[in-house]
Design an enzyme around this catalytic site. Structure first.
Site, PDB file in Angstrom:
ATOM      1  N   GLU A   1       0.839  -1.200   0.000  1.00 37.03           N
ATOM      2  CA  GLU A   1       0.000   0.000   0.000  1.00 37.03           C
ATOM      3  C   GLU A   1       0.880   1.258   0.000  1.00 37.03           C
ATOM      4  O   GLU A   1       0.606   2.225  -0.718  1.00 37.03           O
ATOM      5  CB  GLU A   1      -0.909  -0.016   1.238  1.00 37.03           C
ATOM      6  CG  GLU A   1      -1.778   1.209   1.385  1.00 37.03           C
ATOM      7  CD  GLU A   1      -1.622   1.840   2.750  1.00 37.03           C
ATOM      8  OE1 GLU A   1      -1.541   1.113   3.752  1.00 37.03           O
ATOM      9  OE2 GLU A   1      -1.562   3.079   2.804  1.00 37.03           O
TER      10      GLU A   1
ATOM     11  N   ASP B   1       0.497   3.717  -3.180  1.00 35.98           N
ATOM     12  CA  ASP B   1       0.069   5.098  -2.946  1.00 35.98           C
ATOM     13  C   ASP B   1       0.918   6.068  -3.774  1.00 35.98           C
ATOM     14  O   ASP B   1       0.407   6.988  -4.412  1.00 35.98           O
ATOM     15  CB  ASP B   1       0.216   5.373  -1.441  1.00 35.98           C
ATOM     16  CG  ASP B   1       0.129   6.835  -1.076  1.00 35.98           C
ATOM     17  OD1 ASP B   1      -0.996   7.344  -1.030  1.00 35.98           O
ATOM     18  OD2 ASP B   1       1.178   7.456  -0.834  1.00 35.98           O
TER      19      ASP B   1
ATOM     20  N   ASP C   1      -6.941   1.428   1.089  1.00 38.03           N
ATOM     21  CA  ASP C   1      -5.630   0.777   1.222  1.00 38.03           C
ATOM     22  C   ASP C   1      -5.516  -0.414   0.274  1.00 38.03           C
ATOM     23  O   ASP C   1      -4.465  -0.665  -0.310  1.00 38.03           O
ATOM     24  CB  ASP C   1      -5.411   0.277   2.659  1.00 38.03           C
ATOM     25  CG  ASP C   1      -5.257   1.435   3.635  1.00 38.03           C
ATOM     26  OD1 ASP C   1      -5.142   2.586   3.174  1.00 38.03           O
ATOM     27  OD2 ASP C   1      -5.256   1.176   4.849  1.00 38.03           O
TER      28      ASP C   1
ATOM     29  N   GLU D   1      -4.805   0.717  -3.259  1.00 39.12           N
ATOM     30  CA  GLU D   1      -3.407   1.125  -3.407  1.00 39.12           C
ATOM     31  C   GLU D   1      -2.464  -0.084  -3.364  1.00 39.12           C
ATOM     32  O   GLU D   1      -1.481  -0.122  -4.099  1.00 39.12           O
ATOM     33  CB  GLU D   1      -3.041   2.141  -2.315  1.00 39.12           C
ATOM     34  CG  GLU D   1      -3.796   3.464  -2.496  1.00 39.12           C
ATOM     35  CD  GLU D   1      -3.432   4.515  -1.468  1.00 39.12           C
ATOM     36  OE1 GLU D   1      -3.516   5.717  -1.794  1.00 39.12           O
ATOM     37  OE2 GLU D   1      -3.080   4.160  -0.323  1.00 39.12           O
TER      38      GLU D   1
END
Lengths: 233, 233
Positions: free
Chosen positions: A48, A52, A121, A124
């Site tokens: 994650e 991101d 999350d 990502e």
């Protein structure tokens, strides 16, 4: 990994993982790892972290290229509207990611599968795994199917004013001249109503009414955006 | 663009821009644009928006790969310590970027050339321009010369504990066994002093003193990091 999910990724998004373990990790929530310690699994949190940043870059590049006339402040606002928990959790659901994430029982029982932060999350993590598996261009192709059409359709453009958004939209198809005409002005001074038409090239594409000329123009531009979207879909 | 600066980029960092205009834009502060409106210049703010995201991804990927054992929380802290105004402005000065940015007179007179926020934006703009000109790998090569050696040397690792940092550092050269030995324990109960040695493979690489065994270990690890850095430089 669930066969049905692999098929979905392939059929819907042309995504086939080389390293299926990465995909598995992306769909493993820490609550699942904690409840199955003997399996020695790794949760999706590090993926994650990476995903991101991958998303941030690709969204930045997309809007940098598509909103050539917008200053940095507007780009930043638009990016924040796209890369936020609310949007990303919706994308995760749209891709059915919520159905396939592995959760611990506690998380499952407290409705974790619907929790926006968890879904954000998850989205990502998936991007992080895809990046490690196949690189930046593969993630870009995925976003071109899932995220960018929404940006183009103006879903996140409430952060921008409609006149700017319409201008950006039209300029993508070459340099089209846009004009706003005041059509009428009615009512008493304290309750005036303005009607404005917006013309792109030769064609009237929207009409707007408002208590000021400015507001009427914004409303006309909004109608113009909807018109252009219908036309291109 | 200043010839001396082009030479510096080429000689020091093997960077030669295809589109020199992008480089020029990266080094054009908004204050300069405002004072030279007739030149119809574009400032570096949009490039900064893009460069910020490029940097975030490459730093994330670097630490994701180099700190394989660190949980997401530690990666996030380390990334924040690297990608922050203080660090980036220092990198900008190190690369002599401060000497070549075009400022308006007002900004110049108020010492803008030394302002960390301006220098941080400048560093990111440069990365944005390099990304547009030559892609992600070229930016990565630049960061491998300017940023990553500092990360490796532990400059930003005050965010992590020294024992973890030392472990990460040693693991990069293969799997070296690390042990901490309590060497001595002295003084009265209320003012005890512990001495610990840290051993990497066969070699003692650091000694630490502290009021607890834990603190002594941290201090030993810190000495160990310094020893390893000296050894590799």
């Amino acid at each position: 990994m669930d066969e049905q999910f692999l098929k979905l990724l392939k059929d819907e998004y042309q995504v086939v993982f080389q390293k299926e373990n990465l995909l598995k990790q992306a769909f493993t929530h820490s609550s699942y790892v904690n409840e199955h310690r003997y399996l020695e699994l790794t949760d999706n949190e590090r993926l994650e972290f990476l995903g991101d940043a991958v998303l941030e870059l690709l969204v930045s590049e997309y809007i940098y290229c598509h909103y050539q006339e917008s200053p940095e402040g507007k780009l930043t606002k638009l990016r924040a509207a796209i890369v936020c928990e609310e949007s990303l959790s919706k994308f995760a659901i749209e891709c059915s990611f919520d159905k396939y994430v592995r959760l611990g029982k506690g998380e499952e029982n407290s409705n974790g599968r619907k929790r926006p932060a968890l879904l954000c999350d998850l989205f990502e993590s998936f991007l992080g795994a895809l990046y490690l598996d196949q690189g930046l261009e593969a993630v870009n192709r995925f976003l071109q199917q899932v995220v960018f059409p929404k940006v183009e359709a103006g879903v996140f453009s409430h952060e921008m004013d409609h006149k700017t958004a319409l201008q950006e939209l039209l300029q993508r198809n070459g340099d089209i001249h846009i004009e706003y005409h005041l059509v009428s002005e009615e009512g008493p001074a304290h309750d005036r109503s303005f009607t404005v038409e917006v013309q792109a090239g030769e064609k009237i594409i929207g009409t707007g009414i408002g208590k000021s000329k400015k507001l009427a123009e914004q409303n006309a531009a909004c109608e113009g955006i909807l018109y252009m979207q219908k036309k291109s879909s």
